[in-house]
Design an enzyme around this catalytic site. Structure first.
Site, PDB file in Angstrom:
ATOM      1  N   SER A 102       0.812  -1.207   0.000  1.00 30.91           N
ATOM      2  CA  SER A 102       0.000   0.000   0.000  1.00 30.91           C
ATOM      3  C   SER A 102       0.854   1.270   0.000  1.00 30.91           C
ATOM      4  O   SER A 102       1.611   1.506  -0.917  1.00 30.91           O
ATOM      5  CB  SER A 102      -0.965  -0.039   1.191  1.00 30.91           C
ATOM      6  OG  SER A 102      -1.946   0.943   1.087  1.00 30.91           O
ATOM      7  N   ASP A 245      -1.163   1.367  -3.924  1.00 27.56           N
ATOM      8  CA  ASP A 245      -2.096   0.354  -4.453  1.00 27.56           C
ATOM      9  C   ASP A 245      -3.465   0.930  -4.758  1.00 27.56           C
ATOM     10  O   ASP A 245      -4.407   0.189  -5.046  1.00 27.56           O
ATOM     11  CB  ASP A 245      -2.212  -0.835  -3.499  1.00 27.56           C
ATOM     12  CG  ASP A 245      -2.927  -0.497  -2.202  1.00 27.56           C
ATOM     13  OD1 ASP A 245      -2.917   0.680  -1.795  1.00 27.56           O
ATOM     14  OD2 ASP A 245      -3.490  -1.415  -1.569  1.00 27.56           O
ATOM     15  N   ASP A 247      -5.901   2.308  -3.062  1.00 26.81           N
ATOM     16  CA  ASP A 247      -7.114   2.130  -2.263  1.00 26.81           C
ATOM     17  C   ASP A 247      -7.435   3.386  -1.458  1.00 26.81           C
ATOM     18  O   ASP A 247      -8.407   3.417  -0.713  1.00 26.81           O
ATOM     19  CB  ASP A 247      -7.021   0.899  -1.353  1.00 26.81           C
ATOM     20  CG  ASP A 247      -5.954   0.998  -0.276  1.00 26.81           C
ATOM     21  OD1 ASP A 247      -5.153   1.956  -0.302  1.00 26.81           O
ATOM     22  OD2 ASP A 247      -5.907   0.102   0.596  1.00 26.81           O
TER      23      ASP A 247
END
Length: 451
Positions: A102, A245, A247
């Site tokens: 992430s 990533d 998100d």
């Protein structure tokens, strides 16, 4: 060994903590655990990754582990975490595997597992996988041979499927909106600009040239200075930043002012209530969200439900209560009608859709939330539990809460990973917040000094 799965899967320094051997063992254990749960067919897995150089190494290990245990694999390449969750559901796969750390620095990597439908893997399945890895039983299982060995299929148009899905959720076209998007040299580098353009926006992409080494390097949602400058230079209506990533989504206004996850949630909550899609007129956030969000939502007649820190707890509350919107101040926003996990590109699309639908600039929309001044002090301690729970500390917290009343709040919590107690205070002025936080921090230091 310590707990293998954290709140966001397996994380660690790639090739040091998170080795290919560990990746292979987790994959073998996952395939066997799923096969034991349903013997009607060989397990099907979707595997994706972000742009870290170590992702190629770990992908090879994970795919080898899955296929050696009889699972078939759909390899989707570099895609955002929410895209892997989406494609897991689309392919009717038994499991999804995302290789990413992430927003963490490039040397880190991780393994995040999704269940069928793209949802969070149930705790009991996760525990079985972890137990098998810890007991080193993955080498004892019978290996399939011949036709029993899993096969690998490369899905080349997964990004297109994902982009079309995202754009299809947007209530209003984005024609006339100019946006600068910071892709963090990560998994959003191709998908985010493509989705925003497909929806009608004029897009300037920065940090969209990943080389395996530059993911999250002074860019993305944790480093918005370059985005602020680019928005002003290009005369854009807004900027959007994703993490490695994709998100997460944070934004900046036309003047370069940051709009955090709390403000984004408020904007989307009002849009959804207007459209009749905000279930029970309720928003889910964590205890770290600014008190200004609660005040704003109360004023607008929207109920706010708070969870523990972590998007997994937001997801759990959304699913358990059948609610439609939740997220974190950090920019993890979850819209269960369209995604099974936090989706930064989806969030960016709906944020711009609200701008297009109302004709109002982002700064005006974000003004619905007036964040209270917030002071956070990380206090090193000898014992986290003692530092947070000592009677003198609790007494000081109670005194502070009485002083602040409804005009502020105190949050005291031990770190889950470091020998720290976090003291967070919000108040009407930064001076008041700092004075109160320092008083509490001093009591914490006295209660549990570092030896």
């Amino acid at each position: 060994m310590g707990r293998l799965f954290g709140t966001d899967g397996v994380r660690g320094r790639a090739n040091a903590d998170l080795t290919p051997e560990l990746g292979l063992a987790v994959a073998v254990a996952a395939a066997h655990t799923l096969a034991e749960a349903d013997r009607s067919h060989p397990p099907l897995a979707v595997v994706g990754r972000d742009t870290r150089a170590s992702g190629e190494m770990l992908e090879s290990a994970v795919v080898a582990g899955l296929t050696s245990a009889g699972a078939n694999v759909v390899r989707v390449g570099v895609l955002p975490t929410p895209a892997v969750a989406f494609l897991t559901a689309e392919a009717k796969a038994d499991i999804g595997v995302m290789l990413s750390a992430s927003h963490n620095p490039m040397p880190d990597n991780g393994i995040k597992l999704f269940a069928a439908g793209g949802h969070k893997l149930p705790d009991e399945i996760e525990m079985k996988i972890e137990a098998a890895v810890e007991a080193n039983t993955t080498t004892a299982w019978e290996r399939p041979v011949g036709a029993g060995v899993g096969r690998v299929h490369d899905l080349l148009d997964g990004a297109d499927h994902y982009v079309q899905h995202l754009v299809g959720t947007v209530p209003h076209r984005l024609d006339g909106i100019k946006v600068v998007v910071d892709c963090a040299n990560g998994a959003a580098a191709e998908v985010a600009p493509a989705a925003y353009r497909e929806a009608g926006a004029e897009v300037v992409a920065i940090h969209a040239e990943p080389n395996g080494l530059n993911i999250n390097d002074e860019c993305g949602s944790n480093h918005v200075a370059a985005l602020r400058q680019a928005v002003v230079e290009h005369g854009a209506q807004l900027g959007i930043a994703h993490d490695g990533d994709a998100d997460r989504c944070v934004a900046v206004t036309a003047d370069g002012d940051e709009v955090d996850g709390d403000q984004v949630m408020a904007i989307l909550a009002l849009a959804m209530r207007e459209a009749g899609t905000l279930t029970a007129d309720t928003l889910v956030a964590t205890v770290m969200s600014n008190l200004g969000l609660r005040i704003a939502m109360s004023r607008e007649g929207i109920r706010l439900v708070e969870t523990k820190v972590g998007d997994r707890y937001v997801l759990e509350e959304l699913r358990a209560s059948g609610l439609a919107l939740g997220g974190e101040q950090s920019g993890h926003i979850v819209m269960p009608a369209h995604a099974t996990t936090g989706d930064g590109v989806l969030t960016g699309l709906h944020l711009m859709s609200r701008m297009a639908g109302t004709g109002r600039p982002l700064a005006e929309l974000a003004a619905v939330v007036s964040p209270l001044p917030q002071v956070l002090i990380n206090v090193p301690v000898g014992d986290r539990t003692v530092g947070a729970a000592a009677p003198a500390v609790r007494a000081e917290v109670a005194r502070a809460e009485a002083e602040l009343g409804d005009a502020g709040r105190v949050l005291l919590r031990p770190s889950g990973t470091e020998p720290l107690v976090r003291v967070m205070v919000e108040a009407g002025t930064e001076t008041t917040a700092r004075e109160v936080a320092e008083r509490i921090a001093e009591q914490v230091r006295t209660a549990s000094p570092v030896s």
